[in-house]
Design an enzyme around this catalytic site. Structure first.
Site, PDB file in Angstrom:
ATOM      1  CG  HIS A 117      45.181  38.979  31.106  1.00  0.00           C
ATOM      2  ND1 HIS A 117      44.496  39.379  29.960  1.00  0.00           N
ATOM      3  CD2 HIS A 117      44.277  39.061  32.109  1.00  0.00           C
ATOM      4  CE1 HIS A 117      43.255  39.690  30.286  1.00  0.00           C
ATOM      5  NE2 HIS A 117      43.087  39.486  31.586  1.00  0.00           N
ATOM      6  CG  ASP A 162      41.652  36.331  32.332  1.00  0.00           C
ATOM      7  OD1 ASP A 162      41.634  37.358  33.048  1.00  0.00           O
ATOM      8  OD2 ASP A 162      40.673  35.950  31.667  1.00  0.00           O
TER       9      ASP A 162
HETATM   10  C1  NCD Z   1      37.953  38.744  34.624  1.00  0.00           C
HETATM   11  C2  NCD Z   1      37.698  39.373  36.000  1.00  0.00           C
HETATM   12  O1  NCD Z   1      37.100  38.717  36.854  1.00  0.00           O
HETATM   13  O2  NCD Z   1      38.117  40.518  36.211  1.00  0.00           O
HETATM   14  N1  NCD Z   1      37.061  37.635  34.453  1.00  0.00           N
HETATM   15  C3  NCD Z   1      37.209  36.614  33.596  1.00  0.00           C
HETATM   16  O3  NCD Z   1      36.301  35.793  33.497  1.00  0.00           O
HETATM   17  N2  NCD Z   1      38.295  36.450  32.867  1.00  0.00           N
HETATM   18  C4  NCD Z   1      37.819  39.780  33.552  1.00  0.00           C
HETATM   19  C5  NCD Z   1      38.304  39.343  32.188  1.00  0.00           C
HETATM   20  O4  NCD Z   1      39.509  39.291  31.929  1.00  0.00           O
HETATM   21  O5  NCD Z   1      37.467  39.032  31.342  1.00  0.00           O
HETATM   22 ZN    ZN Z   2      41.274  39.241  32.480  1.00  0.00          ZN
END
Ligand code: NCD
Ligand code: ZN
Length: 332
Positions: free
Chosen positions: A12, A237
């Site tokens: 991710h 992420d």
């Molecule tokens: C992510 C982003 O900035 O695109 N932000 C986050 O806080 N994780 C989007 C997401 O995965 O929720």
């Molecule tokens: Zn994300």
């Protein structure tokens, strides 16, 4: 101490576009053999042509590293033909509830109205990746969403559903209940709680969606990761935002971790005597669950200290300036 990882994958990642893509993509590609690229661009990646053009941009940006981008499409009300045309070019479709996070305004307003799409995805064997948060109270959003995960997992038993970036014990428990659920977890949710974000001086660089939760949630996620729970995959992420979007009122959500993931994970797993499980957590589980075969890449990590840079150009990483006990010493 030393460990060699074989073809780690980040399940991710946010690569963004243009200058940000050029900055962050090599930082993932230097250490990882592949990764799942999120589609929440402006406008979102929600058609096969855009999917192909974005794939080309990503492939250009990761050069000269061997790195396989596993692309995703932004969930919307697709037709059967659109799904069939996109399938060969992607790993799955990412569903965002509208407004739940960065660039998700085009997301789904009424999940119950999307049954037709879920059914077709199940029939065509297209995995569903989900940002599982309701619009409830911030600390309860993921727990509340578990009812939706249950509904989807039960109604579409052959739909492979990934609960993205889980942050709670509640979500972790679902993994053992439904065969068609799997999950990603970030590195940062294994080590921080809400206290690190707002318990002392507020730290915008640890602010993300879903927000970090309680110590008992973090501890349960950490134990599952250390044990290399077979349905749990590392998905960072890693979500870069320029410094002026983080250090300001209305701070954007996202923690940038791409360049420091493997050293921090090696340090964490070594501290808990679980280094032997790092290969499964960062690669083998994902390969098995998604039947993917990332390019060969050998990444050697050693307990040689490094200092996390204050910034990577315009982006401040998690724990900037902090010294950590492990580093990447060789990539072949
Ligand atoms: C992510 C982003 O900035 O695109 N932000 C986050 O806080 N994780 C989007 C997401 O995965 O929720
Ligand atoms: Zn994300």
């Amino acid at each position: 101490m030393k460990i060699t990882l074989h073809s780690p994958v980040d399940m991710h990642i946010h690569f963004r576009q243009d200058a940000m893509l050029s900055l962050v993509a090599p930082l993932s590609a230097q250490h990882f053999a592949g990764g799942v690229i999120m589609p929440n661009l402006i406008p979102p990646v929600n058609g096969v042509e855009r999917l192909q053009s974005y794939t080309a941009e990503v492939l250009e940006a990761v050069k000269p590293h061997a790195f396989e981008p596993y692309m995703t499409l932004f969930f919307r009300d697709y037709t059967e033909q659109e799904l069939a045309a996109a399938k060969p070019h992607m790993l799955g479709i990412k569903l965002y509830p509208a407004g739940a996070t960065t660039n998700s305004e085009a997301g789904v307003r009424e999940i119950g109205a999307m049954d037709r799409v879920f059914k077709m995805m199940e029939e065509q064997g297209i995995p569903l990746l989900v940002h599982g948060e309701t619009h409830g109270f911030v600390m309860d959003r993921e727990r509340e969403f578990c009812a939706i995960y249950r509904h989807l997992a039960t109604t579409y038993p052959n739909l492979q559903i990934t609960m993205e970036h889980i942050t709670t014990l509640d979500a972790l428990r679902l993994l053992d209940e439904f065969t068609n659920l799997r999950a990603t977890v970030t590195m940062h949710h294994l080590v921080i709680t809400l206290d690190d974000v707002v318990g002392g001086l507020m730290n915008p660089h640890l602010f993300c969606k879903p927000i970090a939760k309680r110590p008992e949630d973090r501890d349960a996620l950490l134990q599952a990761a250390l044990a290399a729970h077979p349905k749990l995959m590392m998905g960072s992420d890693s979500a870069p935002h320029p410094i002026d979007k983080k250090e300001c009122p209305g701070c954007a959500a996202g923690v940038f971790t791409a360049p420091i993931l493997l050293p921090l994970l090696a340090e964490l797993f070594a501290r808990h005597g679980a280094l032997d499980n790092l290969q499964a957590f960062t690669s083998d589980n994902a390969r098995r669950l998604y039947s993917i075969d990332p390019p060969p890449k050998r990444v050697v990590l050693e307990d040689i200290p490094m200092t996390i840079p204050a910034s990577y150009n315009t982006v401040v990483p998690m724990w900037a300036g902090r010294s950590i006990g492990w580093s990447v010493t060789e990539v072949v």
